[in-house]
Design a protein around this motif. Structure first.
Motif, mmCIF file in Angstrom:
data_model
loop_
_atom_site.group_PDB
_atom_site.id
_atom_site.type_symbol
_atom_site.label_atom_id
_atom_site.label_comp_id
_atom_site.label_asym_id
_atom_site.label_seq_id
_atom_site.Cartn_x
_atom_site.Cartn_y
_atom_site.Cartn_z
ATOM 1 N N VAL A 91 32.893 61.938 -43.451
ATOM 2 C CA VAL A 91 34.055 61.055 -43.616
ATOM 3 C C VAL A 91 33.626 59.723 -44.191
ATOM 4 O O VAL A 91 34.312 59.137 -45.023
ATOM 5 C CB VAL A 91 34.780 60.853 -42.269
ATOM 6 N N ARG A 92 32.445 59.227 -43.766
ATOM 7 C CA ARG A 92 31.966 57.918 -44.196
ATOM 8 C C ARG A 92 30.667 58.029 -44.987
ATOM 9 O O ARG A 92 29.830 58.883 -44.699
ATOM 10 C CB ARG A 92 31.757 57.000 -42.985
ATOM 11 N N ALA A 93 30.516 57.122 -45.953
ATOM 12 C CA ALA A 93 29.319 57.113 -46.805
ATOM 13 C C ALA A 93 28.067 56.823 -45.994
ATOM 14 O O ALA A 93 26.991 57.365 -46.267
ATOM 15 C CB ALA A 93 29.475 56.073 -47.912
ATOM 16 N N VAL A 94 28.179 55.953 -44.967
ATOM 17 C CA VAL A 94 27.018 55.597 -44.159
ATOM 18 C C VAL A 94 26.495 56.808 -43.387
ATOM 19 O O VAL A 94 25.289 56.945 -43.178
ATOM 20 C CB VAL A 94 27.374 54.423 -43.202
ATOM 21 N N LEU A 124 26.698 59.945 -44.492
ATOM 22 C CA LEU A 124 26.009 60.766 -45.492
ATOM 23 C C LEU A 124 24.610 60.214 -45.756
ATOM 24 O O LEU A 124 23.624 60.967 -45.804
ATOM 25 C CB LEU A 124 26.810 60.804 -46.796
ATOM 26 N N LYS A 125 24.520 58.883 -45.911
ATOM 27 C CA LYS A 125 23.242 58.239 -46.195
ATOM 28 C C LYS A 125 22.241 58.498 -45.074
ATOM 29 O O LYS A 125 21.054 58.767 -45.318
ATOM 30 C CB LYS A 125 23.466 56.731 -46.379
ATOM 31 N N SER A 126 22.720 58.417 -43.849
ATOM 32 C CA SER A 126 21.871 58.666 -42.691
ATOM 33 C C SER A 126 21.427 60.129 -42.654
ATOM 34 O O SER A 126 20.257 60.436 -42.377
ATOM 35 C CB SER A 126 22.625 58.305 -41.413
ATOM 36 N N HIS A 127 22.348 61.041 -42.964
ATOM 37 C CA HIS A 127 22.043 62.477 -42.942
ATOM 38 C C HIS A 127 21.008 62.863 -43.994
ATOM 39 O O HIS A 127 20.127 63.699 -43.735
ATOM 40 C CB HIS A 127 23.323 63.288 -43.173
ATOM 41 N N GLN A 128 21.083 62.268 -45.176
ATOM 42 C CA GLN A 128 20.196 62.653 -46.268
ATOM 43 C C GLN A 128 18.717 62.455 -45.950
ATOM 44 O O GLN A 128 17.851 63.108 -46.524
ATOM 45 C CB GLN A 128 20.577 61.887 -47.542
ATOM 46 N N LYS A 129 18.426 61.572 -45.000
ATOM 47 C CA LYS A 129 17.036 61.340 -44.607
ATOM 48 C C LYS A 129 16.452 62.549 -43.874
ATOM 49 O O LYS A 129 15.243 62.668 -43.729
ATOM 50 C CB LYS A 129 16.951 60.082 -43.741
ATOM 51 N N VAL A 130 17.350 63.433 -43.390
ATOM 52 C CA VAL A 130 16.892 64.650 -42.717
ATOM 53 C C VAL A 130 16.109 65.527 -43.690
ATOM 54 O O VAL A 130 15.168 66.226 -43.303
ATOM 55 C CB VAL A 130 18.101 65.423 -42.140
ATOM 56 N N HIS A 131 16.509 65.484 -44.966
ATOM 57 C CA HIS A 131 15.868 66.322 -45.979
ATOM 58 C C HIS A 131 14.510 65.776 -46.441
ATOM 59 O O HIS A 131 13.754 66.484 -47.096
ATOM 60 C CB HIS A 131 16.800 66.473 -47.187
ATOM 61 N N TYR A 148 32.508 62.715 -48.711
ATOM 62 C CA TYR A 148 31.100 62.496 -49.043
ATOM 63 C C TYR A 148 30.294 63.772 -48.784
ATOM 64 O O TYR A 148 30.150 64.212 -47.639
ATOM 65 C CB TYR A 148 30.551 61.319 -48.233
ATOM 66 N N ASN A 149 29.776 64.378 -49.874
ATOM 67 C CA ASN A 149 29.068 65.652 -49.801
ATOM 68 C C ASN A 149 27.566 65.451 -49.984
ATOM 69 O O ASN A 149 27.128 64.693 -50.856
ATOM 70 C CB ASN A 149 29.572 66.610 -50.884
#
Length: 416
Positions: free
Chosen positions: A288-291, A293-300, A278-279
């Motif tokens: 490693v997990r989609a969840v 990535l989803k959590s990280h994207q809120k940083v932007h 998941y990039n």
């Protein structure tokens, strides 16, 4: 001759009338459902007519009465004629609806004389009473485990027989109990019907909700037999006690490392098989997990709707805001079951657990060295690039690590 044949008058007429009526009922049942009357035993006496047993054409179950058969057939037809006017839940039996309505009315007429706790149903009270007496009358003859209910024993016994007749049509996973399959299928659908009225969090199972509610009440009835720590769940106490006993039942089949908790093993396995598929489309981070990535994207995201009332710091996620507030209170709810250390956030716990699991997901782009933490990787890579971002304001000397700069300042100050 049979004595009943000599009867005369009204008594004989009543007997013949009853026999004819019963014969008509059996004939009617045979015509509608193809049921056959079964005579359980024979007797030379004709004084008493044998009660017919009605057999279900779907599953072969035998019932004594026509009405019982009619109710039983709802199992196959899925007919639920009794509907709750409060929430719309339907039931096959009128008694089930009546019992369900107590949830809405709050009626709990059955009270425990030991602790005063009340219940909506007498069977629930009966089970509760066993928690005071400790009585577990049903024993498994395979492993000796004891149970309060015979139904629980029957369900447990399938662990030994390996029988899993209930299979999920979506993923193929098998279950020994129908209830477990239904709960599993709710995980696919994402339906969470059990809501906590304290914080609004929802759960798939009622048992999960009850365990969660202990976080609000502060109830910790399970005490460690080795130290003073208490736990809201017996499973947490059991895992914690492994710190004292040294028991590590969960072993990695790749390298042989053992762990006290299955989640720690699961995280460890990522070090062997963890493909980071998941990039993030905003930066070069992978997960490693989609969840994650989803959590990280809120940083932007620039929006920070959650503001701390104590320091006015803003957050993009409610969970990050709650974690921050715990830093003010000093509350540490996340415990490592390997060593007993506690943390404010789950993310900090997961990072810490890499000490135990040996997981090293960060690889140096210049050599083969791997690291458990991203910060450690960045510091290491400066040995290849020669980058020294930390500068001493007094002597303008540069350092690759902040710790080195702080140490330098301390030494310089002491010399001066």
């Amino acid at each position: 001759m049979t004595p009943s044949l000599f009867r005369s008058g009204p008594q004989r007429r009543r007997n013949l009338k009853g026999e004819n009526k019963e014969s008509e009922e059996v004939t009617e049942a045979e015509e509608k459902h193809d049921f056959k009357p079964v005579i359980k035993s024979t007797s030379p006496s004709l004084k008493r007519k044998r009660k017919p047993s009605f057999t279900c054409s779907q599953c072969g179950k035998r019932l004594s009465y026509k009405q019982s058969l009619k109710i039983h057939m709802r199992v196959h037809s899925k007919e639920r004629p009794f509907i709750c006017d409060q929430c719309g839940t339907s039931f096959a039996l009128k008694g089930s609806l009546k019992h369900h309505m107590k949830i809405h009315t709050g009626e709990k007429p059955y009270t425990c004389n030991q602790c005063g706790q009340s219940f909506t149903h007498p069977s629930t009270l009966k089970l509760h009473v066993h928690s005071h007496s400790g009585e577990r009358p049903y024993n498994c003859d395979q492993c000796g485990k004891k149970f309060i209910r015979i139904g629980s024993l029957r369900a447990h016994f399938k662990v030994h027989t390996k029988e899993k007749p209930y299979v999920c049509s979506l993923c193929g996973k098998g279950f020994s109990q129908m209830g477990a399959l239904k709960t599993h299928q709710q995980r696919h659908s994402g339906v969470k019907n059990h809501m906590c009225f304290e914080c609004g969090k929802s759960f798939i199972r009622d048992a999960e909700l009850k365990q969660h509610q202990k976080t609000h009440t502060g109830e910790k009835p399970y005490k460690c037999s080795h130290c003073d720590k208490s736990f809201s769940q017996s499973g947490h106490r059991k895992i914690h006690e492994r710190i004292h006993t040294g028991e590590k039942p969960h072993t990695c089949n790749q390298c042989g490392m053992s762990f006290t908790h299955p989640n720690t093993l699961r995280l460890h396995l990522l070090s062997h098989f963890g493909e980071r598929r998941y990039n993030c489309d905003q930066c070069d981070k992978t997960f490693v997990r989609a969840v994650c990535l989803k959590s990280h994207q809120k940083v932007h995201l620039k929006e920070k709707p959650y503001k701390c009332s104590l320091c006015e710091r803003g957050f993009t996620q409610l969970s990050a805001f709650k974690s921050h507030q715990r830093r003010h209170s000093g509350e540490k709810n996340y415990m490592c079951f390997e060593c007993g250390k506690t943390f404010i956030t789950n993310a900090e716990l997961k990072l810490h657990q890499r000490i135990h699991t040996g997981e090293k997901p960060y690889t140096c782009s210049h050599c083969d060295r791997r690291f458990s933490w991203l910060a450690s990787l960045k510091i290491h890579e400066r040995s290849h690039t020669g980058e020294k971002p930390y500068h001493c304001s007094s002597c303008e000397k540069s350092f690759s690590k902040l710790a080195s700069l702080l140490s330098h300042r301390k030494r310089k100050c002491q010399m001066e």
